[in-house]
Motif scaffolding. Sequence first.
Motif, PDB file in Angstrom:
ATOM      1  N   ARG A 114       1.408 -18.173  11.687  1.00 52.24           N
ATOM      2  CA  ARG A 114       1.914 -18.069  10.320  1.00 52.24           C
ATOM      3  C   ARG A 114       0.949 -18.811   9.390  1.00 52.24           C
ATOM      4  N   GLU A 115       0.648 -18.191   8.245  1.00 48.14           N
ATOM      5  CA  GLU A 115      -0.289 -18.790   7.311  1.00 48.14           C
ATOM      6  C   GLU A 115       0.283 -18.812   5.902  1.00 48.14           C
ATOM      7  N   LEU A 116      -0.160 -19.804   5.139  1.00 48.73           N
ATOM      8  CA  LEU A 116       0.256 -19.910   3.746  1.00 48.73           C
ATOM      9  C   LEU A 116      -0.440 -18.836   2.924  1.00 48.73           C
ATOM     10  N   VAL A 117       0.332 -18.125   2.114  1.00 46.95           N
ATOM     11  CA  VAL A 117      -0.217 -17.115   1.222  1.00 46.95           C
ATOM     12  C   VAL A 117      -0.362 -17.682  -0.193  1.00 46.95           C
ATOM     13  N   ALA A 118       0.729 -18.265  -0.698  1.00 43.15           N
ATOM     14  CA  ALA A 118       0.719 -18.810  -2.056  1.00 43.15           C
ATOM     15  C   ALA A 118       1.855 -19.798  -2.200  1.00 43.15           C
ATOM     16  N   GLY A 119       1.643 -20.793  -3.059  1.00 45.24           N
ATOM     17  CA  GLY A 119       2.676 -21.786  -3.314  1.00 45.24           C
ATOM     18  C   GLY A 119       2.795 -22.054  -4.799  1.00 45.24           C
ATOM     19  N   ILE A 120       3.966 -22.557  -5.202  1.00 37.21           N
ATOM     20  CA  ILE A 120       4.198 -22.881  -6.598  1.00 37.21           C
ATOM     21  C   ILE A 120       5.084 -24.113  -6.668  1.00 37.21           C
ATOM     22  N   THR A 121       4.679 -25.070  -7.513  1.00 40.79           N
ATOM     23  CA  THR A 121       5.454 -26.298  -7.655  1.00 40.79           C
ATOM     24  C   THR A 121       6.544 -26.120  -8.720  1.00 40.79           C
ATOM     25  N   SER A 122       7.358 -27.137  -8.870  1.00 46.40           N
ATOM     26  CA  SER A 122       8.445 -27.060  -9.840  1.00 46.40           C
ATOM     27  C   SER A 122       7.926 -27.007 -11.274  1.00 46.40           C
ATOM     28  N   ASP A 123       6.708 -27.503 -11.514  1.00 41.92           N
ATOM     29  CA  ASP A 123       6.153 -27.441 -12.870  1.00 41.92           C
ATOM     30  C   ASP A 123       5.252 -26.222 -13.069  1.00 41.92           C
ATOM     31  N   GLY A 124       5.213 -25.333 -12.073  1.00 41.12           N
ATOM     32  CA  GLY A 124       4.498 -24.074 -12.239  1.00 41.12           C
ATOM     33  C   GLY A 124       3.070 -24.040 -11.732  1.00 41.12           C
ATOM     34  N   SER A 125       2.590 -25.124 -11.170  1.00 44.50           N
ATOM     35  CA  SER A 125       1.244 -25.104 -10.596  1.00 44.50           C
ATOM     36  C   SER A 125       1.212 -24.225  -9.358  1.00 44.50           C
ATOM     37  N   THR A 126       0.145 -23.462  -9.229  1.00 39.05           N
ATOM     38  CA  THR A 126       0.060 -22.505  -8.117  1.00 39.05           C
ATOM     39  C   THR A 126      -1.192 -22.727  -7.284  1.00 39.05           C
ATOM     40  N   ASN A 127      -1.109 -22.266  -6.045  1.00 36.92           N
ATOM     41  CA  ASN A 127      -2.288 -22.247  -5.184  1.00 36.92           C
ATOM     42  C   ASN A 127      -2.211 -21.016  -4.301  1.00 36.92           C
ATOM     43  N   TYR A 128      -3.375 -20.504  -3.907  1.00 37.88           N
ATOM     44  CA  TYR A 128      -3.444 -19.261  -3.155  1.00 37.88           C
ATOM     45  C   TYR A 128      -4.417 -19.388  -1.990  1.00 37.88           C
ATOM     46  N   ALA A 129      -4.145 -18.644  -0.957  1.00 36.87           N
ATOM     47  CA  ALA A 129      -5.116 -18.492   0.119  1.00 36.87           C
ATOM     48  C   ALA A 129      -6.312 -17.725  -0.436  1.00 36.87           C
TER      49      ALA A 129
END
Length: 122
Positions: A45-60
């Motif tokens: 299993r791999e991380l695709v994308a994440g988002i914090t409570s303040d809207g910051s995002t990160n992507y593979a």
Amino acid sequence: QVQLVESGGGLVQPGGSLRLSCAVSGSVSNTYTMAWYRQAPGKQRELVAGITSDGSTNYADSVKGRFTISRDTAKNTLYLQMNSLKPDDTAVYYCNADRLRTRTGQNFWHTWGQGTQVTVSS
């Protein structure tokens, strides 16, 4: 009890688009960092994308520029817009919540949804 319920998966041709949704059920008052993961057959299993409570995002790196993660806090729903899909995107996609807090103050940690299948094929 709280649950994450994914929807929106399916079969799509290469180059097509899909929008995944993850609805948080239960008496949840606060959601924090949430993310989409995926697991292809025979792979971890791999991380695709994440988002914090303040809207910051990160992507593979493999999905940057093609996928967009977003959230509607009022609806307690997480989304993943997937464009320019490739066969390599075929996997079961899982929603994850790092922490969910209920109206009674109970915390649920590392909650997973049941997954939704995405198949990219001609």
